[in-house]
Design a protein around this motif. Structure first.
Motif, PDB file in Angstrom:
ATOM      1  N   PRO A 194       0.808  -1.232   0.000  1.00  0.00           N
ATOM      2  CA  PRO A 194       0.000   0.000   0.000  1.00  0.00           C
ATOM      3  C   PRO A 194       0.839   1.280   0.000  1.00  0.00           C
ATOM      4  CG  PRO A 194      -0.909  -1.576   1.573  1.00  0.00           C
ATOM      5  CD  PRO A 194       0.431  -2.118   1.125  1.00  0.00           C
ATOM      6  N   TRP A 195       2.069   1.220   0.550  1.00  0.00           N
ATOM      7  CA  TRP A 195       2.926   2.405   0.500  1.00  0.00           C
ATOM      8  C   TRP A 195       3.319   2.696  -0.945  1.00  0.00           C
ATOM      9  CZ3 TRP A 195       7.289   0.575   4.354  1.00  0.00           C
ATOM     10  CH2 TRP A 195       6.726   0.312   5.592  1.00  0.00           C
ATOM     11  N   ALA A 234       0.345   4.110  -2.781  1.00  0.00           N
ATOM     12  CA  ALA A 234       0.077   5.514  -2.460  1.00  0.00           C
ATOM     13  C   ALA A 234       1.007   6.422  -3.268  1.00  0.00           C
ATOM     14  CB  ALA A 234       0.252   5.765  -0.960  1.00  0.00           C
ATOM     15  N   TYR A 235       2.274   6.049  -3.332  1.00  0.00           N
ATOM     16  CA  TYR A 235       3.241   6.897  -4.032  1.00  0.00           C
ATOM     17  C   TYR A 235       3.011   6.902  -5.543  1.00  0.00           C
ATOM     18  CZ  TYR A 235       7.659   8.501  -6.005  1.00  0.00           C
ATOM     19  OH  TYR A 235       8.600   9.160  -6.743  1.00  0.00           O
ATOM     20  N   LEU A 279       0.174   8.950  -6.611  1.00  0.00           N
ATOM     21  CA  LEU A 279       0.534  10.364  -6.614  1.00  0.00           C
ATOM     22  C   LEU A 279       1.220  10.729  -7.925  1.00  0.00           C
ATOM     23  CD1 LEU A 279       0.651  12.884  -4.798  1.00  0.00           C
ATOM     24  CD2 LEU A 279       2.831  12.075  -3.932  1.00  0.00           C
ATOM     25  N   THR A 302      -1.363  10.990 -10.723  1.00  0.00           N
ATOM     26  CA  THR A 302      -2.106  12.256 -10.784  1.00  0.00           C
ATOM     27  C   THR A 302      -1.250  13.362 -11.402  1.00  0.00           C
ATOM     28  OG1 THR A 302      -1.436  12.966  -8.556  1.00  0.00           O
ATOM     29  CG2 THR A 302      -3.477  11.726  -8.723  1.00  0.00           C
ATOM     30  N   GLU A 340      11.945   7.537  -2.588  1.00  0.00           N
ATOM     31  CA  GLU A 340      10.832   8.259  -1.986  1.00  0.00           C
ATOM     32  C   GLU A 340      10.354   7.605  -0.686  1.00  0.00           C
ATOM     33  OE1 GLU A 340       9.766  11.091  -3.191  1.00  0.00           O
ATOM     34  OE2 GLU A 340       8.051  11.370  -1.844  1.00  0.00           O
ATOM     35  N   ILE A 341      10.315   6.285  -0.703  1.00  0.00           N
ATOM     36  CA  ILE A 341       9.680   5.549   0.398  1.00  0.00           C
ATOM     37  C   ILE A 341      10.669   5.199   1.509  1.00  0.00           C
ATOM     38  CG2 ILE A 341       8.356   3.436   0.937  1.00  0.00           C
ATOM     39  CD1 ILE A 341       6.762   4.906  -0.960  1.00  0.00           C
ATOM     40  N   TYR A 343     -11.475   1.648  -0.054  1.00  0.00           N
ATOM     41  CA  TYR A 343     -10.469   0.587   0.017  1.00  0.00           C
ATOM     42  C   TYR A 343     -11.112  -0.797   0.049  1.00  0.00           C
ATOM     43  CZ  TYR A 343      -6.941   4.153   0.629  1.00  0.00           C
ATOM     44  OH  TYR A 343      -6.113   5.221   0.421  1.00  0.00           O
ATOM     45  N   ILE A 363      -3.417  11.791   0.283  1.00  0.00           N
ATOM     46  CA  ILE A 363      -2.049  11.372  -0.034  1.00  0.00           C
ATOM     47  C   ILE A 363      -1.191  12.489  -0.625  1.00  0.00           C
ATOM     48  CG2 ILE A 363      -0.718   9.913  -1.625  1.00  0.00           C
ATOM     49  CD1 ILE A 363      -2.901   7.787  -1.285  1.00  0.00           C
ATOM     50  N   ASP A 364      -1.759  13.234  -1.564  1.00  0.00           N
ATOM     51  CA  ASP A 364      -0.951  14.232  -2.279  1.00  0.00           C
ATOM     52  C   ASP A 364      -0.611  15.450  -1.417  1.00  0.00           C
ATOM     53  OD1 ASP A 364      -3.683  14.840  -2.377  1.00  0.00           O
ATOM     54  OD2 ASP A 364      -3.409  16.171  -4.087  1.00  0.00           O
ATOM     55  N   PRO A 406      -1.746   6.350   3.994  1.00  0.00           N
ATOM     56  CA  PRO A 406      -0.908   5.238   3.538  1.00  0.00           C
ATOM     57  C   PRO A 406       0.417   5.744   2.960  1.00  0.00           C
ATOM     58  CG  PRO A 406      -2.858   5.491   2.133  1.00  0.00           C
ATOM     59  CD  PRO A 406      -2.867   6.627   3.099  1.00  0.00           C
ATOM     60  N   TYR A 407       0.625   7.055   2.977  1.00  0.00           N
ATOM     61  CA  TYR A 407       1.843   7.628   2.393  1.00  0.00           C
ATOM     62  C   TYR A 407       2.984   7.598   3.406  1.00  0.00           C
ATOM     63  CZ  TYR A 407       4.616  10.560  -0.666  1.00  0.00           C
ATOM     64  OH  TYR A 407       5.594  11.022  -1.502  1.00  0.00           O
ATOM     65  N   ARG A 408       4.180   7.221   2.938  1.00  0.00           N
ATOM     66  CA  ARG A 408       5.360   7.197   3.801  1.00  0.00           C
ATOM     67  C   ARG A 408       5.965   8.590   3.856  1.00  0.00           C
ATOM     68  NH1 ARG A 408       5.783   3.279   7.180  1.00  0.00           N
ATOM     69  NH2 ARG A 408       8.031   3.140   7.060  1.00  0.00           N
TER      70      ARG A 408
END
Lengths: 215, 215
Positions: free
Chosen positions: A21-22, A25-26, A29, A32, A46-47, A113, B161-162, B184-186
């Protein structure tokens, strides 16, 4: 690209599963922002997870990156969301419509979810017949009957500590297959029952303790 | 029996810290039943954690059991609750009053565990000036000012998230010392900032996956 038969046979290690899920999420992003491709190195940066670990985690889900460009973002989002179960709706009952139970019924984000709370159950007579966020609350005594009508597999446990084990046993006897335990109590379940503990108050304790240590 | 000076110097390993609330939940249950003593063996049997591990975890918190009878329950409850930070009130702000943020504001159970949500912040103009569960919601632009008035250390992150990373940076710039991340974003934070991730949607994914595997 995605073989849905494999979904039920893959036994992904829990730490890997929790990281997916991490990544999702990234990359959502990035999606988008109109990006097209992402590499495991880029996700890693990033993570804060090692890129080889990311590549290994993603190898479990039947998607392969292209040399140099990496993973195609739209496909990766779609495959991850399906793999994680976020695209199909799973019905759930809430047991214990106290403060936390009612709060979870308010959280319509859960349905994004893949979790649809279809009813709450409580022993308090004054709650029977009420609605929270359009979700009906029934007396606990109606659980077996509602379960026959609705065939729900997931039970969310938000009862007081002293009712946690007895409510668990009642849920299982009624056909619940997976229990999402929000109580700080360690419930005991038979091996075939899926259990997920989300002890938000334990997280709170960790935070308070760490905060004391930096003072 | 309990030396409060030690609280800030003990660096308990996180897995031990996370188990303490389970012990607390069980011994509080024994307390309500009028029991006087509990042994680590007894806790072990109930919780499913090795008794030597329990004894070791409890050795961190300056309480000692008596040979044969074990720990005195009332003292153990009091010491654990204080050690875990549940007896003193910690103020918190909520960043992002969407579905989950609003739900957490509804959960008055948090205050029983030492967390007092004193305000919510959101960018949506229509939320400014409203109250949820008697807690005021302010525009995000008022955070710095409210922070000066209230001196809050804990920020609960429930933005989309964003916005997760930018909100985090704004929180830290404004003096927040600990972030409870429900997204859920790190998020990335400097080393001196305490972070606790509670990815409830990740837990959901684990549960869905396990449920698919037992079918």
């Amino acid at each position: 690209m995605y073989n849905s038969d494999s979904k039920s046979t893959i036994k992904l290690p829990e730490p890997s599963l929790r990281r997916l899920p991490w990544y999702l999420a990234y990359i959502k992003l990035l999606q988008t922002k109109g990006e097209e491709y992402v590499s495991s190195t880029q996700i890693a940066k990033e993570i804060g997870v090692d890129s080889s670990k990311i590549a290994k985690d993603l190898s479990f889900i039947n998607i392969s990156g292209k040399t140099r460009v990496g993973y195609e973002i739209n496909s990766l989002v779609a495959v991850l969301e399906e793999f994680l179960g976020f695209t199909s709706m799973h019905k759930a009952f809430i047991f214990g419509v106290g403060s936390l139970g009612a709060a979870l019924m308010q959280d319509s984000g859960l349905s994004q979810y893949g979790l649809e709370v279809v009813a709450g159950f409580d022993v308090k007579p004054e709650l029977a017949g009420t609605f929270i966020n359009h979700i009906p609350v029934y007396p606990l005594s109606q659980f077996t009957q509602k379960q026959k009508e609705l065939g729900v597999q997931i039970g969310i446990l938000t009862v007081p500590i002293d009712k946690a084990q007895s409510a668990t046993e009642e849920m299982i006897a009624g056909g619940i297959k997976a229990i999402w335990n929000f109580t700080p109590y360690r419930i005991r379940v038979p091996k075939h029952i899926v259990i997920q503990n989300t002890s938000i108050y334990a997280h709170l304790a960790v935070m308070f303790n760490r905060l004391n240590n930096i003072k």
